[in-house]
Design a protein around this motif. Structure first.
Motif, PDB file in Angstrom:
ATOM      1  N   GLU A  38      14.765 -22.509  22.209  1.00 62.07           N
ATOM      2  CA  GLU A  38      15.181 -22.331  23.338  1.00 62.07           C
ATOM      3  C   GLU A  38      14.048 -22.908  24.562  1.00 62.07           C
ATOM      4  OE1 GLU A  38      17.836 -18.342  23.797  1.00 62.07           O
ATOM      5  OE2 GLU A  38      15.570 -17.832  23.845  1.00 62.07           O
ATOM      6  N   LEU A  39      14.650 -23.541  25.468  1.00 58.82           N
ATOM      7  CA  LEU A  39      13.813 -24.184  26.529  1.00 58.82           C
ATOM      8  C   LEU A  39      13.790 -23.517  27.893  1.00 58.82           C
ATOM      9  CD1 LEU A  39      15.217 -27.796  25.963  1.00 58.82           C
ATOM     10  CD2 LEU A  39      13.049 -26.756  24.588  1.00 58.82           C
ATOM     11  N   THR A  40      12.846 -23.267  28.481  1.00 60.93           N
ATOM     12  CA  THR A  40      12.586 -22.842  29.676  1.00 60.93           C
ATOM     13  C   THR A  40      13.378 -23.950  30.727  1.00 60.93           C
ATOM     14  OG1 THR A  40      10.419 -23.973  30.531  1.00 60.93           O
ATOM     15  CG2 THR A  40      10.217 -21.657  29.564  1.00 60.93           C
ATOM     16  N   VAL A  41      13.506 -23.585  32.109  1.00 58.60           N
ATOM     17  CA  VAL A  41      14.252 -24.578  32.701  1.00 58.60           C
ATOM     18  C   VAL A  41      13.085 -25.769  32.991  1.00 58.60           C
ATOM     19  CG1 VAL A  41      13.515 -23.518  35.039  1.00 58.60           C
ATOM     20  CG2 VAL A  41      15.760 -24.879  35.072  1.00 58.60           C
ATOM     21  N   GLY A  42      12.155 -25.496  33.288  1.00 54.16           N
ATOM     22  CA  GLY A  42      11.145 -26.409  33.464  1.00 54.16           C
ATOM     23  C   GLY A  42      10.691 -27.535  32.112  1.00 54.16           C
ATOM     24  N   GLN A  43      10.799 -26.754  30.947  1.00 49.49           N
ATOM     25  CA  GLN A  43      10.992 -27.735  29.636  1.00 49.49           C
ATOM     26  C   GLN A  43      11.889 -28.767  29.744  1.00 49.49           C
ATOM     27  OE1 GLN A  43      10.435 -24.306  26.981  1.00 49.49           O
ATOM     28  NE2 GLN A  43       8.308 -25.084  26.238  1.00 49.49           N
ATOM     29  N   LEU A  44      13.494 -28.001  29.988  1.00 48.92           N
ATOM     30  CA  LEU A  44      14.462 -28.925  30.046  1.00 48.92           C
ATOM     31  C   LEU A  44      14.439 -29.859  31.002  1.00 48.92           C
ATOM     32  CD1 LEU A  44      17.493 -29.342  29.083  1.00 48.92           C
ATOM     33  CD2 LEU A  44      18.420 -27.678  30.674  1.00 48.92           C
ATOM     34  N   ALA A  45      13.739 -29.642  32.320  1.00 50.56           N
ATOM     35  CA  ALA A  45      13.884 -30.807  33.242  1.00 50.56           C
ATOM     36  C   ALA A  45      12.845 -31.803  33.073  1.00 50.56           C
ATOM     37  CB  ALA A  45      13.302 -30.093  34.823  1.00 50.56           C
ATOM     38  N   ALA A  46      11.677 -31.571  32.350  1.00 51.54           N
ATOM     39  CA  ALA A  46      10.631 -32.464  31.903  1.00 51.54           C
ATOM     40  C   ALA A  46      11.095 -33.221  30.585  1.00 51.54           C
ATOM     41  CB  ALA A  46       9.467 -31.860  31.551  1.00 51.54           C
ATOM     42  N   ARG A  47      11.907 -32.677  29.769  1.00 49.40           N
ATOM     43  CA  ARG A  47      12.348 -33.417  28.628  1.00 49.40           C
ATOM     44  C   ARG A  47      13.570 -34.293  29.017  1.00 49.40           C
ATOM     45  NH1 ARG A  47      13.284 -36.378  25.136  1.00 49.40           N
ATOM     46  NH2 ARG A  47      13.455 -36.024  23.027  1.00 49.40           N
ATOM     47  N   SER A  48      14.293 -33.690  30.202  1.00 53.37           N
ATOM     48  CA  SER A  48      15.658 -34.672  30.441  1.00 53.37           C
ATOM     49  C   SER A  48      15.456 -35.654  31.369  1.00 53.37           C
ATOM     50  CB  SER A  48      16.895 -33.603  30.704  1.00 53.37           C
ATOM     51  OG  SER A  48      16.640 -32.883  31.924  1.00 53.37           O
ATOM     52  N   GLY A  49      14.498 -35.252  32.308  1.00 58.46           N
ATOM     53  CA  GLY A  49      14.204 -36.103  33.538  1.00 58.46           C
ATOM     54  C   GLY A  49      15.077 -35.731  34.737  1.00 58.46           C
ATOM     55  N   VAL A  50      15.785 -34.656  34.585  1.00 60.14           N
ATOM     56  CA  VAL A  50      16.554 -34.039  35.686  1.00 60.14           C
ATOM     57  C   VAL A  50      15.822 -32.946  36.344  1.00 60.14           C
ATOM     58  CG1 VAL A  50      18.577 -32.990  36.153  1.00 60.14           C
ATOM     59  CG2 VAL A  50      18.512 -34.788  34.177  1.00 60.14           C
ATOM     60  N   ASP A  76      20.666 -27.621  22.505  1.00 58.29           N
ATOM     61  CA  ASP A  76      21.822 -28.610  22.591  1.00 58.29           C
ATOM     62  C   ASP A  76      22.123 -28.777  24.153  1.00 58.29           C
ATOM     63  OD1 ASP A  76      22.856 -26.121  23.400  1.00 58.29           O
ATOM     64  OD2 ASP A  76      24.702 -26.809  22.349  1.00 58.29           O
ATOM     65  N   ALA A  77      21.366 -28.112  25.111  1.00 54.99           N
ATOM     66  CA  ALA A  77      21.553 -28.369  26.657  1.00 54.99           C
ATOM     67  C   ALA A  77      20.830 -29.774  26.726  1.00 54.99           C
ATOM     68  CB  ALA A  77      20.767 -27.167  27.369  1.00 54.99           C
ATOM     69  N   LEU A  78      19.997 -30.134  26.035  1.00 57.15           N
ATOM     70  CA  LEU A  78      19.400 -31.610  26.250  1.00 57.15           C
ATOM     71  C   LEU A  78      20.409 -32.743  26.029  1.00 57.15           C
ATOM     72  CD1 LEU A  78      15.859 -31.427  24.364  1.00 57.15           C
ATOM     73  CD2 LEU A  78      16.283 -31.882  26.783  1.00 57.15           C
ATOM     74  N   ARG A  79      21.296 -32.543  24.838  1.00 52.75           N
ATOM     75  CA  ARG A  79      22.421 -33.556  24.562  1.00 52.75           C
ATOM     76  C   ARG A  79      23.246 -33.426  25.846  1.00 52.75           C
ATOM     77  NH1 ARG A  79      24.022 -36.451  20.256  1.00 52.75           N
ATOM     78  NH2 ARG A  79      22.669 -35.242  19.049  1.00 52.75           N
ATOM     79  N   ARG A  80      23.737 -32.237  26.204  1.00 49.71           N
ATOM     80  CA  ARG A  80      24.706 -32.198  27.199  1.00 49.71           C
ATOM     81  C   ARG A  80      24.148 -32.681  28.547  1.00 49.71           C
ATOM     82  NH1 ARG A  80      28.862 -28.259  28.041  1.00 49.71           N
ATOM     83  NH2 ARG A  80      29.738 -27.635  26.093  1.00 49.71           N
ATOM     84  N   ARG A 132      20.835 -18.310  29.007  1.00 43.20           N
ATOM     85  CA  ARG A 132      20.692 -16.825  28.821  1.00 43.20           C
ATOM     86  C   ARG A 132      19.555 -16.303  29.631  1.00 43.20           C
ATOM     87  NH1 ARG A 132      17.040 -14.276  26.213  1.00 43.20           N
ATOM     88  NH2 ARG A 132      15.629 -15.248  24.929  1.00 43.20           N
ATOM     89  N   ARG A 133      19.629 -15.094  30.050  1.00 44.15           N
ATOM     90  CA  ARG A 133      18.684 -14.432  30.842  1.00 44.15           C
ATOM     91  C   ARG A 133      17.538 -13.686  29.809  1.00 44.15           C
ATOM     92  NH1 ARG A 133      18.148 -16.044  36.372  1.00 44.15           N
ATOM     93  NH2 ARG A 133      19.865 -17.045  36.868  1.00 44.15           N
ATOM     94  N   THR A 134      16.465 -13.920  30.178  1.00 41.79           N
ATOM     95  CA  THR A 134      15.532 -12.985  29.470  1.00 41.79           C
ATOM     96  C   THR A 134      15.295 -11.540  30.048  1.00 41.79           C
ATOM     97  OG1 THR A 134      13.516 -13.587  31.017  1.00 41.79           O
ATOM     98  CG2 THR A 134      13.867 -14.872  28.596  1.00 41.79           C
ATOM     99  N   SER A 135      14.583 -10.583  29.572  1.00 39.40           N
ATOM    100  CA  SER A 135      14.454  -9.425  30.081  1.00 39.40           C
ATOM    101  C   SER A 135      13.924  -9.304  31.460  1.00 39.40           C
ATOM    102  CB  SER A 135      13.817  -8.290  29.382  1.00 39.40           C
ATOM    103  OG  SER A 135      12.527  -8.909  28.895  1.00 39.40           O
ATOM    104  N   GLY A 136      12.939 -10.674  31.623  1.00 39.96           N
ATOM    105  CA  GLY A 136      12.443 -10.893  33.090  1.00 39.96           C
ATOM    106  C   GLY A 136      13.225 -11.753  33.861  1.00 39.96           C
ATOM    107  N   ASN A 137      14.599 -12.005  33.455  1.00 43.73           N
ATOM    108  CA  ASN A 137      15.485 -12.745  34.449  1.00 43.73           C
ATOM    109  C   ASN A 137      15.346 -14.066  34.414  1.00 43.73           C
ATOM    110  OD1 ASN A 137      17.854 -12.665  35.448  1.00 43.73           O
ATOM    111  ND2 ASN A 137      16.993 -12.597  37.602  1.00 43.73           N
ATOM    112  N   GLN A 138      14.466 -14.611  33.575  1.00 46.29           N
ATOM    113  CA  GLN A 138      14.110 -16.283  33.337  1.00 46.29           C
ATOM    114  C   GLN A 138      15.403 -16.789  32.451  1.00 46.29           C
ATOM    115  OE1 GLN A 138      10.315 -16.127  31.693  1.00 46.29           O
ATOM    116  NE2 GLN A 138       9.288 -16.181  33.798  1.00 46.29           N
TER     117      GLN A 138
END
Length: 149
Positions: A10-22, A51-55, A39-45
């Motif tokens: 699983e990736l954080t939104v920051g990791q997904l942004a950095a990896r995808s360039g978005v 597979d979100a990278l491919r999407r 999905r949301r963690t218990s801390g609401n992150q």
């Protein structure tokens, strides 16, 4: 481009942004439109599956050729079990989108060709302007080069 270890599922939104360039804001927008999910963690992150990278790559490639997000969403909705698009999906969808792209290219070429005549007239509203007054429909009702509301 930052590498993500294979053991990370699983990736954080920051990791997904950095990896995808978005941008993070674009990822949030894509999620709001139902194009990607988290999905949301218990801390609401937010946590995104790998597979979100491919999407996101599929979304970006589609947008680069002018496919609207609504059409991309329709394509995702047709995939079995909400799975991530693969190479065969891209081939099938891009073939279907080709006709639409060819039509848009033809319309743009026509507009480009008409633009040359407007550069010559200088006011875009003389007797017949191919862009602001196609086929001089306005000239059938009024005389002159100025249009009023």
């Amino acid at each position: 481009m930052p590498q993500i270890p294979l053991k990370v599922h699983e990736l954080t939104v920051g990791q997904l942004a950095a990896r995808s360039g978005v941008a993070v804001s674009a990822l949030h927008f894509y999620e709001a439109k139902g194009l990607i999910t988290s999905r949301r963690t218990s801390g609401n992150q937010r946590r995104y599956s790998r597979d979100a990278l491919r999407r996101v790559a599929f979304i970006r490639a589609s947008q680069r050729v002018g496919i609207p997000l609504a059409v991309i969403g329709e394509a995702f909705a047709k995939l079995p079990d909400g799975r991530t698009p693969n190479r065969a999906d891209w081939a099938r969808l891009s073939e279907g989108w080709r006709t639409d792209l060819d039509e848009r290219i033809a319309r743009l070429a026509s507009l480009r060709d008409r633009l040359d005549s407007c550069i010559g007239c200088g006011c875009l509203s003389l007797d017949s302007c191919a862009l602001s007054n196609p086929e001089d429909r306005i000239g059938e009702r009024v005389d002159g080069s100025l249009l009023s509301g």
